[in-house]
Motif scaffolding. Structure first.
Motif, PDB file in Angstrom:
ATOM      1  N   PRO A  37      32.622   4.546  -2.792  1.00  0.00           N
ATOM      2  CA  PRO A  37      33.472   4.354  -1.996  1.00  0.00           C
ATOM      3  C   PRO A  37      33.584   5.253  -0.620  1.00  0.00           C
ATOM      4  CG  PRO A  37      34.411   4.811  -3.919  1.00  0.00           C
ATOM      5  CD  PRO A  37      32.877   4.852  -4.001  1.00  0.00           C
ATOM      6  N   GLN A  38      32.880   6.435  -0.857  1.00  0.00           N
ATOM      7  CA  GLN A  38      32.658   7.165   0.545  1.00  0.00           C
ATOM      8  C   GLN A  38      31.635   6.599   1.308  1.00  0.00           C
ATOM      9  OE1 GLN A  38      33.204   8.282  -2.441  1.00  0.00           O
ATOM     10  NE2 GLN A  38      34.319  10.157  -2.790  1.00  0.00           N
ATOM     11  N   ALA A  39      30.639   6.181   0.733  1.00  0.00           N
ATOM     12  CA  ALA A  39      29.400   5.427   1.394  1.00  0.00           C
ATOM     13  C   ALA A  39      29.959   4.369   2.125  1.00  0.00           C
ATOM     14  CB  ALA A  39      28.202   4.983   0.342  1.00  0.00           C
ATOM     15  N   ALA A  40      30.827   3.479   1.480  1.00  0.00           N
ATOM     16  CA  ALA A  40      31.334   2.232   2.192  1.00  0.00           C
ATOM     17  C   ALA A  40      32.166   2.628   3.310  1.00  0.00           C
ATOM     18  CB  ALA A  40      32.221   1.484   1.236  1.00  0.00           C
ATOM     19  N   THR A  44      31.292   1.588   7.193  1.00  0.00           N
ATOM     20  CA  THR A  44      32.294   0.849   7.838  1.00  0.00           C
ATOM     21  C   THR A  44      32.289   1.558   9.366  1.00  0.00           C
ATOM     22  OG1 THR A  44      33.519   0.359   5.964  1.00  0.00           O
ATOM     23  CG2 THR A  44      34.687   0.528   8.231  1.00  0.00           C
ATOM     24  N   PHE A  45      32.413   3.081   9.436  1.00  0.00           N
ATOM     25  CA  PHE A  45      32.482   3.674  10.620  1.00  0.00           C
ATOM     26  C   PHE A  45      31.220   3.192  11.519  1.00  0.00           C
ATOM     27  CE2 PHE A  45      31.394   7.612  12.922  1.00  0.00           C
ATOM     28  CZ  PHE A  45      32.216   7.625  14.008  1.00  0.00           C
ATOM     29  N   THR A  46      29.979   3.660  10.849  1.00  0.00           N
ATOM     30  CA  THR A  46      28.853   3.248  11.442  1.00  0.00           C
ATOM     31  C   THR A  46      28.458   1.913  12.012  1.00  0.00           C
ATOM     32  OG1 THR A  46      27.693   4.830  10.072  1.00  0.00           O
ATOM     33  CG2 THR A  46      26.087   3.637  11.471  1.00  0.00           C
ATOM     34  N   SER A  47      29.047   0.731  11.055  1.00  0.00           N
ATOM     35  CA  SER A  47      29.133  -0.490  11.582  1.00  0.00           C
ATOM     36  C   SER A  47      29.804  -0.669  12.907  1.00  0.00           C
ATOM     37  CB  SER A  47      29.489  -1.521  10.499  1.00  0.00           C
ATOM     38  OG  SER A  47      28.673  -1.304   9.486  1.00  0.00           O
ATOM     39  N   LEU A 119      20.636   3.621  13.640  1.00  0.00           N
ATOM     40  CA  LEU A 119      21.396   4.481  12.610  1.00  0.00           C
ATOM     41  C   LEU A 119      22.209   3.519  11.716  1.00  0.00           C
ATOM     42  CD1 LEU A 119      22.968   7.302  14.932  1.00  0.00           C
ATOM     43  CD2 LEU A 119      21.170   7.651  13.300  1.00  0.00           C
ATOM     44  N   LEU A 120      22.704   2.668  11.973  1.00  0.00           N
ATOM     45  CA  LEU A 120      23.309   1.827  10.943  1.00  0.00           C
ATOM     46  C   LEU A 120      22.298   1.183   9.844  1.00  0.00           C
ATOM     47  CD1 LEU A 120      25.637  -0.027   9.734  1.00  0.00           C
ATOM     48  CD2 LEU A 120      24.736  -2.147  11.351  1.00  0.00           C
ATOM     49  N   TRP A 258      38.650  -4.621   6.559  1.00  0.00           N
ATOM     50  CA  TRP A 258      37.900  -5.740   6.063  1.00  0.00           C
ATOM     51  C   TRP A 258      36.392  -5.449   5.981  1.00  0.00           C
ATOM     52  CZ3 TRP A 258      36.938  -9.484   3.220  1.00  0.00           C
ATOM     53  CH2 TRP A 258      35.848 -10.316   3.459  1.00  0.00           C
ATOM     54  N   LEU A 259      36.014  -4.604   6.908  1.00  0.00           N
ATOM     55  CA  LEU A 259      34.676  -3.965   6.907  1.00  0.00           C
ATOM     56  C   LEU A 259      34.441  -3.129   5.815  1.00  0.00           C
ATOM     57  CD1 LEU A 259      33.742  -3.133  10.585  1.00  0.00           C
ATOM     58  CD2 LEU A 259      32.534  -4.612   9.234  1.00  0.00           C
TER      59      LEU A 259
END
Length: 439
Positions: A37-40, A44-47, A119-120, A258-259
């Motif tokens: 969940p933290q990785a998602a 999301t932020f990096t995306s 970075l993404l 959604w991301l």
């Protein structure tokens, strides 16, 4: 006979259902253990930061090929309208405006955009390596070349596939019933999702991933993605909470949610792809070696050393998959054992991704192995402020005495244990001798 054979399909179905339930529970537990969940959330932020750079790079690459310029609008419409429920058109309009502004950047700004896009991919690689329990990343030069290949080839391959499909469906001179193929066009988003996610599982982790495992994980992620897309669109239509609260700005929180959901699905599919080899081998024994009882940790570590020592006597190093065939552990647990043995300088990995014994087993003892696994009594109470009472000193003396007795009992060299035949008739050490540490 028919009555006797009737329960057999039911028993097989029950067995398969039980195995799948075991796999699902194990994947769910690993999902929490790896902080998915933290990785998602991080993805999301990096995306969100990398969307504009990715679109800028894509438009720049496709503009270099006149044959693909007419397909840019179709590709963007397919991506956003089919992959982003309800707000795809609004997100696309915003990003087109941002991409237009990005065209006015200086050379330094363009480099910053490329770094953000890289970075993404680095964040994705880090999350996948954590899921596959990879301890070492690729060298930075190899990573940058791989990332750049993904950034440049993906738009070209996607647009080429879309162009071929559009040509096939629209061309009436092919002599086929074109209308019969049109319903399958609706499956294109799911097909592209499956191919893209499976390729990510196959090439991003710094670990050989079987193509079938990557395909199964990609198929699961694509199906869940399509189901969640329909469910999310239904939720937004039935319960317009975001529109009511945020009004015209509702596109932003909807897109972020959604991301996050999409990346959670991608990570779940990656977990399934990572645990499938252990599931097929019946070795879902858990993923963390530190959670096992100390005796079991020592036994498994010694089993790994024994196999590597046997291979070293033949002058060869051993592959990871060969170790998995000889040691009854899961792949994730084997990684944990090898990592601890490597930190203790017992084993080392070669440049060809093989493992060998790097320590003289005629000198190393079983006590040294336990120390490498961080098992035993070490340290002193002197480092704890405020514990200077007489009882504390007595306790410290007893623990040091126990450690010395343990070191005496475990002074046998690993070479002697490794060389001992399996059918040895040596008598076991009496229980009282092992407890007291005296002959």
């Amino acid at each position: 006979m028919t009555g006797a054979q009737a329960p057999r399909p039911v028993a097989i179905a029950a067995h398969v259902a039980g195995d799948l339930w075991t796999l699902a529970r194990y994947a769910a537990r690993r999902f929490a253990e790896h902080h998915c969940p933290q990785a998602a959330a991080a993805l999301t932020f990096t995306s969100l930061l990398a969307l504009v750079p990715l679109m800028t790079i894509t438009v720049t690459i496709l503009s270099a090929f006149p044959a693909f310029q007419d397909m840019q609008a179709s590709a963007q419409e397919l991506i956003f309208n089919n992959l982003v429920p309800q707000v795809g058109a609004a997100v696309r309009d915003y990003l087109e405006t941002f991409v237009g502004n990005a065209g006015k950047l200086t050379a330094v700004g363009v480099v910053a955009l490329i770094v953000t896009a890289v970075l993404l991919l680095a964040t994705i690689e880090s999350a996948f390596n954590e899921i596959w329990r990879v301890r070492e990343s690729r060298p930075w030069l190899v990573r940058l070349l791989s990332f750049w290949a993904i950034l440049t080839l993906t738009p070209l391959m996607f647009t080429a596939s879309l162009s071929v499909t559009n040509q096939f469906v629209a061309d009436a001179d092919l002599g086929v019933d074109v209308l019969g193929w049109r319903p399958f066009v609706g499956l294109l988003p799911g097909f592209f999702e499956f191919i893209g996610i499976a390729v990510l599982y196959r090439i991003i982790p710094n670990r050989p991933v079987h193509g079938v495992d990557a395909a199964i994980g990609g198929l699961l992620a694509a199906v869940l993605f399509e189901l969640s897309k329909s469910g999310f669109a239904f939720y937004l239509t039935t319960f317009p909470v975001y529109e009511t609260i945020y009004g015209a700005l509702s596109t932003i929180p909807i897109f972020l949610v959604w991301l996050y959901l999409a990346w959670s699905i991608v990570l779940l599919g990656a977990l399934v792809a990572a645990v499938l080899p252990d599931w097929r081998a019946g070795r879902l024994l858990g993923g963390d070696i530190d959670r096992m009882p100390p005796i079991q940790r020592v036994a498994l570590a010694f089993a790994v050393l024994r196999e590597l020592a046997a291979a070293n006597r033949l002058g060869v190093a051993m592959k990871r998959k060969t170790l998995l065939r000889h040691v009854p552990v899961s792949g994730s647990m084997l990684e944990g054992i090898l990592d601890k043995l490597r930190r203790g300088r017992f084993v080392e990995r070669t440049a060809s991704d093989r493992w060998l014994v790097s320590r003289d087993l005629t000198e190393a003892t079983l006590y040294d192995l336990m120390q490498a696994l961080r098992i035993g009594l070490r340290g002193t109470v002197d480092g704890i402020k405020g514990l200077d009472a007489p009882w504390c000193r007595r306790l410290d003396d007893l623990l040091h005495l126990a450690d010395r007795r343990q070191q005496e009992v475990l002074a046998v060299t690993l070479d002697a244990l490794v060389a001992e035949p399996d059918d040895s008739a040596a008598e076991p050490v009496p229980l009282d001798t092992r407890a007291a540490g005296r002959p």
